[in-house]
Enzyme design. Structure first.
Site, PDB file in Angstrom:
ATOM      1  N   HIS A  24       0.843  -1.194   0.000  1.00  0.00           N
ATOM      2  CA  HIS A  24       0.000   0.000   0.000  1.00  0.00           C
ATOM      3  C   HIS A  24       0.874   1.237   0.000  1.00  0.00           C
ATOM      4  O   HIS A  24       2.045   1.209   0.409  1.00  0.00           O
ATOM      5  CB  HIS A  24      -0.933   0.015   1.213  1.00  0.00           C
ATOM      6  CG  HIS A  24      -0.235   0.247   2.525  1.00  0.00           C
ATOM      7  ND1 HIS A  24       0.024   1.504   3.010  1.00  0.00           N
ATOM      8  CD2 HIS A  24       0.276  -0.630   3.434  1.00  0.00           C
ATOM      9  CE1 HIS A  24       0.655   1.401   4.169  1.00  0.00           C
ATOM     10  NE2 HIS A  24       0.820   0.124   4.453  1.00  0.00           N
ATOM     11  N   CYS A  25       0.309   2.352  -0.500  1.00  0.00           N
ATOM     12  CA  CYS A  25       0.996   3.635  -0.441  1.00  0.00           C
ATOM     13  C   CYS A  25       0.232   4.522   0.526  1.00  0.00           C
ATOM     14  O   CYS A  25      -0.478   4.025   1.397  1.00  0.00           O
ATOM     15  CB  CYS A  25       1.093   4.267  -1.830  1.00  0.00           C
ATOM     16  SG  CYS A  25      -0.503   4.572  -2.591  1.00  0.00           S
ATOM     17  N   ALA A  26       0.321   5.828   0.360  1.00  0.00           N
ATOM     18  CA  ALA A  26      -0.323   6.734   1.312  1.00  0.00           C
ATOM     19  C   ALA A  26      -1.831   6.690   1.218  1.00  0.00           C
ATOM     20  O   ALA A  26      -2.529   7.000   2.181  1.00  0.00           O
ATOM     21  CB  ALA A  26       0.168   8.168   1.082  1.00  0.00           C
TER      22      ALA A  26
END
Length: 707
Positions: A24-26
């Protein structure tokens, strides 16, 4: 998000067995799937808490969550079906990340721009894990800037200023991130490229040791000029070693990691597996530390400086033009990932110039983006649209408080094409205010900031002059918001065609849709969404006069079968775009004959020269797509004899195309032919009139006009 929603996301991407890996990213969950066609975009977007879904090349799939992505990720990984790391573990494959990536690459090219996808993914994943630290540091910087503005402390970042111990300690809270940023980037980039991240960290760390910079202070150090810059070199093993301060640099670690990946993989191929643990890291460091110190590091510094100087030259030539171009470019750069190199240049500007001139105009884009989201939120409250209200609230909070635009972009703006033009007007407004204000105030560099910050409400004090920046971002926000509120964000429903010939506007809409979506499936052939180009409307009026008048509101019309064959449900089509109803409702026909006929009286809107697809606008208002086979566009017209052209008037039973079954079957393409009502959303119901054996001209679909 509840655990059942986490389970729904897993199901929407094809189940745990279809998940090769998950990160996942932000704001987004990033799935690497075994089979990207199993992921259901519409199903994912219908899940509460999901802001949007983005299918990507190479069987990748992103689910946009917003600021709570970490919690959702944890919920998914905590599911019993994900025990052991997800689908790979459940399937018993025991694949590592490297194995998964190797297998995916072995499938062949991931699209026409697979190398570009890989580059942007490399850049994104090199920064993504440290976004939280960067955001936290940016708020400390903003606090320091605010304290200096209020007179609590002297100019905290001016040369020679000594802060009281308490404030000096606060200052260290952001310096810890930016000074050691090269090490963080080196770790992430090395991991992304498939090398040992700690080896990459160690290689870059050599250039940041106090002993490395001390070499430039010895008696043997020589001051020289290179490309107009004063540099320090020292002879090491008879070769000149350039001494730089690598603090905050990002281009050197990115280049180092790219080369390290090649070295690492090459060594693993030639060194026996039982001694790789010792010798692969050792030889990698033996090769890469000198290579980075003597060559890659300086190249990275100069490459970054060249890009920064190019942008600086544009800004120096005309801050007015620069202030307009940046906000208008960012809405297209961010979805493509092109903003990551610009972020690196911002950091370099701060290190070399002491300030950055890009973030001010960038703020105009960000606040225009957030303003458009605010406009959607206002309309969602008016319309009592609970789902959109939740989506817009989360996206707006992430933007105004965190400066993160992705939830707005992927959750709302890219889903409703009416928003982007209005948002661009907001971007232009903010840019004009900055440009004109810079001219009036005589600002040679426009709005600047002495720190890398996320452009949000909380970081406004970091910009100088703060008054001009505040007016610019407020203007961008308000203009975008008001335009969305006034004009709406949802695409207006098309008006029904009038009696006789179809309205030009309807025909144009069909053609536009076709161009917009053509190539969604089948290697660029006309398919859902691109159906417009091949859209074909077909219906025989049951409740119309003999002169072809449009049926009364509430009347039943029918779409005739364009083929002899067997009618089956649309979900039997071996193509997810058609089977999922993305193009619209309809049925499919397994043909027994070799000719496609017009299913009603009307006009040919799109007759593909390859013969594989036709779009018709019928007199009764139905717009129909007839798609002969799946992937048949690849035949480039071979085996098809087209009988009509764009603009031709047809009657029920007029031949459209004759096809050679043997040619299509020999090429291995399915002959099943979807028949889609493209404007199905303008009708109450679109249902099969019959399933099973059918002849051309026989009723195929019952269409009920809206009352």
């Amino acid at each position: 998000m509840a655990s059942n929603s986490a389970a729904d996301i897993v199901d929407a991407v094809g189940g745990p067995g279809n998940i090769a890996s998950l990160t996942h990213c932000a704001t987004r969950l990033r799935f690497q799937l075994r089979d990207g066609e199993k992921a259901d975009k519409d199903r994912a977007e219908a899940i509460p808490g999901v802001l949007g879904a983005v299918p990507q090349a190479g069987d990748r799939f992103q689910v946009v969550i917003g600021g709570g992505v970490q919690t959702v990720y944890n919920d998914i990984m905590a599911l019993p079906v994900m025990a052991g790391g997800g689908g790979a573990a459940e399937a018993g494959s025991g694949e590592s990340d490297a194995d998964i990536k190797a297998r995916e690459r072995a499938k062949g090219p991931r699209g026409t721009n697979a190398w570009l996808d890989t580059l942007f993914e490399f850049l994104s994943d090199s920064f993504r894990p440290i976004l939280g630290a960067l955001l936290g540091a940016s708020l400390f910087i903003t606090f320091m800037a605010l304290a200096a503005t209020l007179g609590w402390i002297p100019a905290w970042n001016a040369p020679g200023v000594v802060l009281p111990p308490s404030w000096a300690f606060v200052n260290l809270m952001w310096q810890c991130v930016f000074i050691f940023l090269p090490l963080m980037v080196a770790y992430n980039a090395s991991q992304k490229i498939g090398a040992d991240p700690w080896v990459g960290f160690a290689i870059m760390a050599v250039t940041m040791l106090p002993g490395f910079t001390a070499l430039g202070k010895t008696d043997d150090a020589v001051q020289t000029t290179f490309l107009g810059s004063n540099i320090t070199t020292v002879q090491v093993f008879g070769m000149p070693l350039t001494i730089f301060d690598y603090s905050s640099q990002v281009f050197p670690p990115l280049l180092m990691a790219a080369v390290l990946g090649l070295v690492y993989k090459g060594l693993k191929k030639v060194i026996p597996e039982n001694i790789q643990l010792i010798f692969v890291p050792f030889i990698s460091m033996l090769v890469m530390i000198p290579l980075t110190a003597f060559l890659i590091g300086p190249i990275g510094v100069y490459a970054g400086a060249a890009l920064a100087n190019a942008l600086s030259a544009i800004n120096t030539f005309s801050p007015f033009i620069f202030a307009i171009v940046i906000p208008l470019a960012y809405p297209f750069m961010v979805p493509l990932g092109l903003h990551w190199p610009i972020n690196a240049i911002m950091l370099l500007n701060i290190q070399t110039l002491g300030y950055d001139f890009i973030q001010g105009p960038m703020g105009a884009w960000n606040f225009a983006c957030f303003g458009a989201t605010a406009g959607v939120l206002v309309l969602a409250w008016r319309e009592k649209d609970k789902q959109m209200r939740q989506t817009a609230t989360g996206a707006l909070a992430a933007g105004l408080l965190g400066g993160i635009s992705e939830p707005s972009l992927y959750g709302i703006h890219l889903r409703y094409k009416r928003i982007y033009p209005r948002m661009l007007v907001g971007c232009l407004t903010g840019g004009l205010i900055i440009g004109i204000g810079s001219l009036v105030l005589g600002l040679k560099n426009g709005i600047t900031t002495q720190a890398f910050v996320f452009t949000s409400l909380l970081t406004i004090p970091a910009f100088d002059p703060i008054g001009l920046y505040l007016i610019a971002v407020a203007g961008a926000f308000v203009v975008a918001m008001m335009l969305v509120i006034v004009s709406g964000y949802k695409n207006p429903e098309p008006a029904a065609a009038g009696a006789g010939a179809p309205a030009a506007g309807a025909a144009g809409r069909v053609s536009d849709e076709a161009q917009a979506v053509s190539g969604v499936a089948g290697g660029g052939e006309l398919l859902p969404g691109g159906a417009g180009t091949a859209a074909a409307g077909t219906a025989t009026a049951v409740a119309t006069a003999a002169h072809g008048e449009a049926p009364d509101v509430g009347a039943l019309i029918q779409v005739a079968s364009p083929l002899d064959g067997t009618a089956v449900a649309l979900d039997q089509v071996p193509d997810p775009v058609f089977a999922g109803g993305v193009m619209g409702p309809g049925v499919a026909i397994e043909p027994t004959g070799d000719t496609v006929y017009a299913p009603g009286a009307g006009v040919v809107v799109a007759a593909q020269p390859t013969g594989h697809a036709f779009g018709l606008q019928l007199d009764n208002g139905a717009e129909v797509l007839i798609h002969v086979g799946i992937d048949t566009v690849n035949l480039k017209g071979e085996g098809f004899d087209v009988k009509v052209k764009n603009g031709d008037r047809v009657e029920t039973g007029t031949p459209l195309v004759t096809f050679d079954r043997a040619v299509i079957e020999k090429a291995g393409y399915p002959l099943i032919t979807p028949v889609i009502v493209l404007n199905g959303d303008t009708f109450d119901t679109v249902d099969p009139a019959t399933l099973g054996p059918v002849s051309h001209g026989q009723a195929l679909l019952d269409v009920q006009k809206k009352s």
